[in-house]
Design a protein around this motif. Structure first.
Motif, PDB file in Angstrom:
ATOM      1  N   VAL A  30      30.110  57.853 -83.959  1.00  0.00           N
ATOM      2  CA  VAL A  30      30.117  57.321 -82.591  1.00  0.00           C
ATOM      3  C   VAL A  30      28.695  57.151 -82.089  1.00  0.00           C
ATOM      4  O   VAL A  30      28.342  56.116 -81.492  1.00  0.00           O
ATOM      5  N   GLU A  31      27.852  58.136 -82.311  1.00  0.00           N
ATOM      6  CA  GLU A  31      26.465  58.066 -81.853  1.00  0.00           C
ATOM      7  C   GLU A  31      25.736  56.899 -82.517  1.00  0.00           C
ATOM      8  O   GLU A  31      24.935  56.206 -81.874  1.00  0.00           O
ATOM      9  N   ARG A  32      26.011  56.647 -83.786  1.00  0.00           N
ATOM     10  CA  ARG A  32      25.374  55.533 -84.491  1.00  0.00           C
ATOM     11  C   ARG A  32      25.795  54.199 -83.866  1.00  0.00           C
ATOM     12  O   ARG A  32      24.979  53.291 -83.716  1.00  0.00           O
ATOM     13  N   PHE A  33      27.067  54.094 -83.486  1.00  0.00           N
ATOM     14  CA  PHE A  33      27.540  52.877 -82.826  1.00  0.00           C
ATOM     15  C   PHE A  33      26.925  52.742 -81.438  1.00  0.00           C
ATOM     16  O   PHE A  33      26.517  51.649 -81.027  1.00  0.00           O
ATOM     17  N   LEU A  34      26.861  53.843 -80.705  1.00  0.00           N
ATOM     18  CA  LEU A  34      26.284  53.796 -79.361  1.00  0.00           C
ATOM     19  C   LEU A  34      24.820  53.380 -79.389  1.00  0.00           C
ATOM     20  O   LEU A  34      24.335  52.711 -78.470  1.00  0.00           O
ATOM     21  N   ALA A  35      24.118  53.788 -80.421  1.00  0.00           N
ATOM     22  CA  ALA A  35      22.693  53.453 -80.520  1.00  0.00           C
ATOM     23  C   ALA A  35      22.456  51.948 -80.559  1.00  0.00           C
ATOM     24  O   ALA A  35      21.361  51.477 -80.259  1.00  0.00           O
ATOM     25  N   ARG A  36      23.500  51.170 -80.913  1.00  0.00           N
ATOM     26  CA  ARG A  36      23.377  49.721 -80.958  1.00  0.00           C
ATOM     27  C   ARG A  36      23.626  49.081 -79.595  1.00  0.00           C
ATOM     28  O   ARG A  36      23.413  47.881 -79.433  1.00  0.00           O
ATOM     29  N   ARG A  37      24.080  49.896 -78.616  1.00  0.00           N
ATOM     30  CA  ARG A  37      24.341  49.369 -77.273  1.00  0.00           C
ATOM     31  C   ARG A  37      23.038  49.400 -76.469  1.00  0.00           C
ATOM     32  O   ARG A  37      22.409  50.465 -76.325  1.00  0.00           O
ATOM     33  N   ASN A  39      22.332  49.429 -73.351  1.00  0.00           N
ATOM     34  CA  ASN A  39      22.295  50.256 -72.140  1.00  0.00           C
ATOM     35  C   ASN A  39      22.752  51.680 -72.394  1.00  0.00           C
ATOM     36  O   ASN A  39      23.089  52.408 -71.457  1.00  0.00           O
ATOM     37  N   HIS A  40      22.741  52.101 -73.651  1.00  0.00           N
ATOM     38  CA  HIS A  40      23.172  53.471 -73.954  1.00  0.00           C
ATOM     39  C   HIS A  40      22.084  54.481 -73.633  1.00  0.00           C
ATOM     40  O   HIS A  40      20.952  54.351 -74.088  1.00  0.00           O
ATOM     41  N   ARG A  41      22.447  55.462 -72.808  1.00  0.00           N
ATOM     42  CA  ARG A  41      21.614  56.632 -72.547  1.00  0.00           C
ATOM     43  C   ARG A  41      22.546  57.838 -72.445  1.00  0.00           C
ATOM     44  O   ARG A  41      23.622  57.721 -71.857  1.00  0.00           O
ATOM     45  N   PRO A  42      22.159  58.996 -72.967  1.00  0.00           N
ATOM     46  CA  PRO A  42      22.972  60.183 -72.723  1.00  0.00           C
ATOM     47  C   PRO A  42      23.123  60.418 -71.215  1.00  0.00           C
ATOM     48  O   PRO A  42      22.165  60.251 -70.452  1.00  0.00           O
ATOM     49  N   THR A  43      24.306  60.771 -70.792  1.00  0.00           N
ATOM     50  CA  THR A  43      24.533  61.011 -69.366  1.00  0.00           C
ATOM     51  C   THR A  43      23.947  62.354 -68.951  1.00  0.00           C
ATOM     52  O   THR A  43      23.754  63.251 -69.779  1.00  0.00           O
ATOM     53  N   PRO A  44      23.655  62.526 -67.645  1.00  0.00           N
ATOM     54  CA  PRO A  44      23.009  63.769 -67.193  1.00  0.00           C
ATOM     55  C   PRO A  44      23.907  64.998 -67.374  1.00  0.00           C
ATOM     56  O   PRO A  44      25.126  64.923 -67.217  1.00  0.00           O
ATOM     57  N   LEU A  45      23.284  66.113 -67.699  1.00  0.00           N
ATOM     58  CA  LEU A  45      23.947  67.415 -67.690  1.00  0.00           C
ATOM     59  C   LEU A  45      23.337  68.205 -66.541  1.00  0.00           C
ATOM     60  O   LEU A  45      22.148  68.506 -66.563  1.00  0.00           O
ATOM     61  N   ASP A  64      27.842  64.448 -66.200  1.00  0.00           N
ATOM     62  CA  ASP A  64      28.103  63.435 -65.180  1.00  0.00           C
ATOM     63  C   ASP A  64      28.296  62.061 -65.820  1.00  0.00           C
ATOM     64  O   ASP A  64      27.347  61.334 -66.084  1.00  0.00           O
ATOM     65  N   GLU A  65      29.575  61.705 -66.042  1.00  0.00           N
ATOM     66  CA  GLU A  65      29.898  60.444 -66.716  1.00  0.00           C
ATOM     67  C   GLU A  65      29.887  59.236 -65.779  1.00  0.00           C
ATOM     68  O   GLU A  65      30.197  58.116 -66.203  1.00  0.00           O
ATOM     69  N   GLY A  66      29.532  59.450 -64.531  1.00  0.00           N
ATOM     70  CA  GLY A  66      29.369  58.331 -63.618  1.00  0.00           C
ATOM     71  C   GLY A  66      28.244  57.392 -64.018  1.00  0.00           C
ATOM     72  O   GLY A  66      28.120  56.300 -63.457  1.00  0.00           O
ATOM     73  N   TYR A  67      27.436  57.795 -65.007  1.00  0.00           N
ATOM     74  CA  TYR A  67      26.307  56.985 -65.457  1.00  0.00           C
ATOM     75  C   TYR A  67      26.538  56.385 -66.841  1.00  0.00           C
ATOM     76  O   TYR A  67      25.602  55.919 -67.472  1.00  0.00           O
ATOM     77  N   ARG A  68      27.772  56.351 -67.301  1.00  0.00           N
ATOM     78  CA  ARG A  68      28.026  55.957 -68.684  1.00  0.00           C
ATOM     79  C   ARG A  68      28.115  54.435 -68.848  1.00  0.00           C
ATOM     80  O   ARG A  68      29.018  53.788 -68.356  1.00  0.00           O
TER      81      ARG A  68
END
Length: 398
Positions: A30-37, A39-45, A64-68
Motif C-alpha cells: 500500500v505504501e509503495r502505491f501511495l508513494a506514486r500519488r 498529494n500523498h503525505r502521512p496524516t498528522p498524529l 487525523d485522517e481529515g488530511y488524507r
C-alpha cells in the motif's frame, strides 16, 4: 454498553487469506502505491495530554485522517487503492505480462482503463474515493447513494466526474442496487462491504486502510495498549485489528470496536455470535457509520482479534466534535466530522465508567490510539452541530 468478545474463534489466528490481506507485507505494498500519488503525505498524529489527564490515562494519540489525499477522510485510502489495483490487474491480463504501478498512466494501460466502469454504494466518503480513483486512471464511475446522503456529500462526489444514482431506502439498499446494476452492465463493484462470493475487492479496500496504522506505529513514542476504533460495516476496525495483530503478535493492544447505538450492526453481531442484519430505526447523527449489516470478511477478522464491542449515543458523538474544536489545556484543535470522533466517544464513555475501565484494563498507564476518520466533510452540518465553521476554527485556533 460494552461486551467482551465471547466468540468461539476469539484469539485464534487469522485465516491465511486475511493475514495476507492485512499483514506487514500488504501494508508495505500500500505504501509503495501511495508513494506514486502526488498529494500523498502521512496524516498528522496528535497527542492529547490534557484530555488523557482528565480521563486518568497515560496518553492519548489521535491519527487525523481529515488530511488524507485531499478527500478529508480515511476512505481515500480504500476505494481509490482498490480501483488502481484492479486496473493494473486488468492490464496484466490483457497485455499478458506483469504491469507495475509505474505504468499506470502509460498509453497501453490508459487504453484499458478507459473501457472500465467502477460502481459502488456510499454514505459519502467511500464513493468519493472510488470516483477519485476512477478519475485518476481515466475510467468511469457510477456511485449509488441512499436518501439520507446530504446534497453536499453528493456534490462532493460528483466533482470527480461520477455519475450519481439516488436509491430509495438505506445504505444497505443502495449496496444491493449497486451490485444489481453493475452485474447487469458488466461493471466492477468496488464495495467496502462483503457478502458470500464477494470478498476479494472489499479485502483490497481494507488493505488500503492499513496505511493509517503503519504510519501511526512509525510515529508513536511507545506501542499503544488500547485502540478504540469505529466500525460502520467493520472495514476500518478489521484493518486496524488485523494489521496490528499481524505486526505485534502477543504484544498487540486491546481492541475496542465502537458502533453508533442506533446502527449497531457489529455490536449486535458480536452479541449474537453471528452476522446480524438490523432493521432500520431512527437515523444516527453519525451518518457515515449508519450501516445495518456487517461486512462478512470484516467480521471474520473481528471475531478473532477484537477484544470488546461497545455502543455510543449521538449526544456523545457531538460532545466529541465540540471537545476537539475547543480542546482542554494546550491540546491541539482537531476538526472531526459527525462520524470521525466515534472512537473517542467510545473512550469517553469507557473511561468514565469504573466497570468498563476494569473490563478492558484502562488505567493511569494506558496508552490509547484513536483515529479521527473524517474531517468536516459536510461543513453545513458541522456548523449546525458545533456552532463554528471549520474555517472559524482554523482562523481562531479555538
Amino acid at each position: 454498553m460494552l461486551i467482551r468478545n465471547q466468540h468461539p474463534d476469539y484469539r485464534k489466528p487469522l485465516e491465511a487469506i486475511d493475514a495476507e490481506t492485512l499483514g506487514v507485507a500488504a501494508a508495505e505494498t500500500v505504501e509503495r502505491f501511495l508513494a506514486r500519488r502526488p498529494n500523498h503525505r502521512p496524516t498528522p498524529l496528535r497527542s492529547l495530554p490534557a484530555l488523557a489527564g482528565e480521563l486518568g490515562l497515560g496518553a492519548i494519540h489521535l491519527k487525523d485522517e481529515g488530511y488524507r489525499l485531499g478527500l478529508g477522510s480515511f476512505k481515500a485510502l480504500g476505494g481509490a487503492y482498490a480501483v488502481i489495483r484492479l486496473v493494473l490487474e486488468a492490464a496484466k491480463q490483457t497485455l499478458g505480462r506483469p504491469v507495475d504501478i509505474a505504468e499506470l498512466h502509460s498509453p497501453d494501460v490508459a487504453k484499458i482503463s478507459a473501457t472500465m466502469t467502477f460502481g459502488c454504494a456510499t454514505d459519502g466518503n467511500h464513493g468519493r474515493s472510488v470516483a477519485q480513483g476512477a478519475q485518476l486512471v481515466g475510467a468511469r464511475s457510477v456511485i449509488f447513494v441512499h436518501g439520507g446522503v446530504s446534497n453536499a456529500r453528493v456534490a462532493a462526489i460528483a466533482r470527480y466526474g461520477a455519475v450519481m444514482e439516488r436509491v430509495a431506502g438505506t445504505y444497505d439498499d443502495s449496496v444491493a442496487e449497486a451490485a444489481r446494476v453493475c452485474a447487469v452492465n458488466g461493471w466492477t463493484v468496488v464495495s467496502d462491504t462483503s457478502w458470500p462470493g464477494y470478498e476479494r475487492i472489499p479485502g483490497l479496500v481494507m488493505q488500503g486502510y492499513t496505511a493509517i496504522f503503519r504510519e501511526a506505529l512509525e510515529k508513536l513514542p511507545e506501542t499503544p495498549t488500547h485502540v478504540f476504533i469505529q466500525s460502520g460495516v467493520g472495514g476500518i476496525a478489521a484493518a486496524a485489528s488485523g494489521y496490528l495483530a499481524c505486526r505485534l503478535g502477543e504484544a498487540r493492544p486491546t481492541f475496542v470496536v465502537v458502533d453508533p447505538a442506533r446502527a449497531a450492526c457489529i455490536f449486535e453481531t458480536a452479541r449474537q455470535g453471528k452476522p446480524v442484519k438490523l432493521q432500520r430505526g431512527e437515523p444516527t447523527v453519525m451518518a457515515m457509520l449508519e450501516c445495518y449489516e456487517p461486512s462478512q470478511v470484516a467480521w471474520r477478522v473481528l471475531s478473532r482479534v477484537a477484544d470488546a464491542f461497545m455502543t455510543v449515543d449521538d449526544e456523545t458523538a457531538v460532545e466529541v466534535m465540540t471537545l476537539l474544536a475547543r480542546p482542554l489545556g494546550h491540546d491541539p484543535v482537531v476538526v472531526a466530522g459527525e462520524s470521525g470522533g466515534a472512537g473517542l466517544a467510545g473512550l469517553l464513555v469507557a473511561a468514565r465508567d469504573p466497570d468498563m475501565r476494569a473490563a478492558i484494563g484502562l488505567d493511569a498507564t494506558s496508552r490509547v490510539l484513536l483515529v479521527v476518520t473524517e474531517g468536516a466533510t459536510d461543513p453545513d452540518r458541522y456548523r449546525e452541530l458545533v456552532g463554528l465553521t471549520p474555517g472559524d476554527i482554523a482562523i481562531t485556533g479555538k
